[in-house]
Scaffold this active site. Sequence first.
Site, short mmCIF file in Angstrom:
data_model
loop_
_atom_site.label_atom_id
_atom_site.label_comp_id
_atom_site.label_asym_id
_atom_site.label_seq_id
_atom_site.Cartn_x
_atom_site.Cartn_y
_atom_site.Cartn_z
CG HIS A 190 8.80 71.57 39.24
ND1 HIS A 190 8.75 72.21 40.45
CD2 HIS A 190 7.83 70.63 39.26
CE1 HIS A 190 7.79 71.66 41.18
NE2 HIS A 190 7.22 70.71 40.49
CG ASP A 245 3.70 64.99 35.29
OD1 ASP A 245 3.19 64.00 35.83
OD2 ASP A 245 3.48 66.16 35.64
C1 SDX Z 1 3.61 69.17 38.09
O1 SDX Z 1 4.18 72.65 41.52
C2 SDX Z 1 4.31 71.37 41.67
O2 SDX Z 1 4.86 70.92 42.63
C3 SDX Z 1 3.69 70.51 40.57
C4 SDX Z 1 4.04 69.02 40.57
C5 SDX Z 1 3.39 68.30 41.76
O3 SDX Z 1 3.86 67.20 42.11
O4 SDX Z 1 2.37 68.79 42.28
O5 SDX Z 1 5.43 68.81 40.60
C6 SDX Z 1 3.44 68.33 39.31
O6 SDX Z 1 2.72 69.96 37.82
C7 SDX Z 1 4.88 69.06 37.26
C8 SDX Z 1 4.96 70.09 36.12
C9 SDX Z 1 4.25 69.50 34.90
N1 SDX Z 1 4.18 70.46 33.81
C10 SDX Z 1 4.85 70.33 32.66
O7 SDX Z 1 5.69 69.45 32.50
C11 SDX Z 1 4.50 71.32 31.59
C12 SDX Z 1 5.73 71.89 30.93
N2 SDX Z 1 6.43 72.76 31.86
C13 SDX Z 1 6.03 74.07 31.99
O8 SDX Z 1 5.12 74.72 31.21
C14 SDX Z 1 6.65 74.91 33.11
O9 SDX Z 1 7.97 74.54 33.25
C15 SDX Z 1 5.91 74.85 34.45
C16 SDX Z 1 4.44 75.25 34.28
C17 SDX Z 1 5.96 73.45 35.05
C18 SDX Z 1 6.59 75.81 35.45
O10 SDX Z 1 6.30 77.08 35.08
P1 SDX Z 1 6.85 78.41 35.79
O11 SDX Z 1 7.45 78.13 37.09
O12 SDX Z 1 5.75 79.41 35.75
O13 SDX Z 1 8.00 78.82 34.85
P2 SDX Z 1 7.84 79.60 33.52
O14 SDX Z 1 6.70 79.04 32.74
O15 SDX Z 1 7.74 81.06 33.87
O16 SDX Z 1 9.18 79.28 32.79
C19 SDX Z 1 10.36 80.01 32.94
C20 SDX Z 1 11.01 80.09 31.58
C21 SDX Z 1 10.09 80.72 30.54
O17 SDX Z 1 10.90 81.36 29.58
P3 SDX Z 1 11.14 82.97 29.71
O18 SDX Z 1 9.78 83.60 29.62
O19 SDX Z 1 11.84 83.19 31.00
O20 SDX Z 1 11.99 83.26 28.49
O21 SDX Z 1 11.31 78.76 31.09
C22 SDX Z 1 10.58 78.52 29.91
C23 SDX Z 1 9.42 79.54 29.89
O22 SDX Z 1 8.97 79.79 28.59
N3 SDX Z 1 10.04 77.15 30.00
C24 SDX Z 1 10.06 76.24 29.04
C25 SDX Z 1 9.50 75.09 29.60
N4 SDX Z 1 9.16 75.33 30.87
C26 SDX Z 1 9.50 76.60 31.12
N5 SDX Z 1 10.47 76.28 27.77
C27 SDX Z 1 10.32 75.15 27.03
N6 SDX Z 1 9.78 74.01 27.51
C28 SDX Z 1 9.37 73.96 28.78
N7 SDX Z 1 8.84 72.83 29.28
#
Ligand code: SDX
Length: 429
Positions: free
Chosen positions: A305, A363
């Site tokens: 998140h 989720d």
């Molecule tokens: C919602 O914003 C809100 O409040 C949203 C929400 C709401 O109520 O409105 O809470 C609802 O949208 C929940 C989130 C649902 N999404 C997912 O579950 C999808 C999977 N998660 C992600 O792709 C990710 O964690 C995000 C999109 C939710 C957050 O992304 P960020 O803040 O941009 O973080 P990032 O993608 O830059 O991640 C940081 C690191 C990265 O690695 P590095 O580049 O630093 O090496 O963490 C890794 C990412 O690759 N990473 C993951 C991961 N999520 C982040 N690696 C593996 N699996 C994952 N799920």
Amino acid sequence: MADKIAKLSIDNKELDLPIYSGTLGPDVVDINQLAKENVLTFDPGYMSTASCESQITFIDGDAGILLYRGYPIDQLAEKCNYLEVCYLLLNGELPNPEQKKQFEHTITYHTMVHAQLSNFLNGFRRDAHPMAIMVGVVGALSAFYHDSLDINNPKDRETSAYRLISKMPTIAAMCHKYSIGQPYMYPQNHMNYSENFMHMMFATPAERYEPNPTLVRAMDRILILHADHEQNASTSTVRMAGSTGANPFACISAGIGALWGPAHGGANEAALNMLLEIGDESRINEYIKKAKDKNDPFRLMGFGHRVYKNYDPRAKIMRETCHEVLKVVEGHDNPVFKLAMKLEKIALEDDYFIEKKLYPNVDFYSGITLSALGIPTNMFTVIFALARTIGWISHWNEMIGDPNRRLCRPRQLYTGPTQRDVPHLEKRN
Ligand code: SDX
């Protein structure tokens, strides 16, 4: 009023930037004056940007705290129903018994939609995704309810808010019924909000639907948990659209579009599909490996998140709710739930997820819960949109009511070509 000053030095010029403190959360540096100095801030993804002032929802991502108007989410989920939470988000305080009765009556008596709306739905292909239908139908509401579109009139804003809160379940259920080819069910005024929604989803004119109180309560809790989440991508989209003076139905439709993506509200559908694809505990490690591989686009859906660097407090409540629902519908042994708990345990003990502070979000368990309630997978994000409508409309209303409202218009770091002359066609490569 500025509590502190940040000093910024650009080309030997010192600027005093006011720092403001909220009631909770990090301080913010006011950079408004920078544009006059011909300097902009650069913050892709708005990682360090507070886009507005708000009094609605607070998140402490490190501590895993979520407050609606100051009240902790777990207390609201335990002690209130969804409409009380709607009233709270919209008005700032929980309703007293008389206000609660009045609000429930108002919402109940706005649940029917214009009869012509069904003609509009008929234009969609039967196999259209319900989210595609919902984006269109909600945007089209402004064509049906144009008597309440003066955004500068608080009474009109209130009427539009009531219409949106009350008609969203009807529209969501219509999207579902349309896609499976069943007749639409009219709302029932003797039922409460969530009971009525389940009735419109599952009853047919040929067969009554007797909602199980545990399942109705679970649906209501799902709506509470998704009701608002400060300046997330879809809410920011609603605010952005609203800043132009667009009508509320158009703004909420824009929010629904933003919510659809798998990185946001689409994650509940993606998370369940992922669990079904993994299929068996023996394959968890293979998927964990894929999620950690930078060259593989696969990510663990329902994990991670932008704000929470701790367990999402909603995920805890969702896991309990999921367990309660599964006990009613199929005993304790749901294989997907067991797989999800195992996956959660393995991920939470893995160095990659520990270092990056990746925890289950709301989720992760909502898909299994919705599925156990009988909701088809393609309706998951529609239900998120239904629940989030109150958050969107509360933020929209807060913004429009602010006398200092400005058009949202970010700038950019331009890295394209510098000015050049258009060559004749025959001289172009
Ligand atoms: C919602 O914003 C809100 O409040 C949203 C929400 C709401 O109520 O409105 O809470 C609802 O949208 C929940 C989130 C649902 N999404 C997912 O579950 C999808 C999977 N998660 C992600 O792709 C990710 O964690 C995000 C999109 C939710 C957050 O992304 P960020 O803040 O941009 O973080 P990032 O993608 O830059 O991640 C940081 C690191 C990265 O690695 P590095 O580049 O630093 O090496 O963490 C890794 C990412 O690759 N990473 C993951 C991961 N999520 C982040 N690696 C593996 N699996 C994952 N799920």
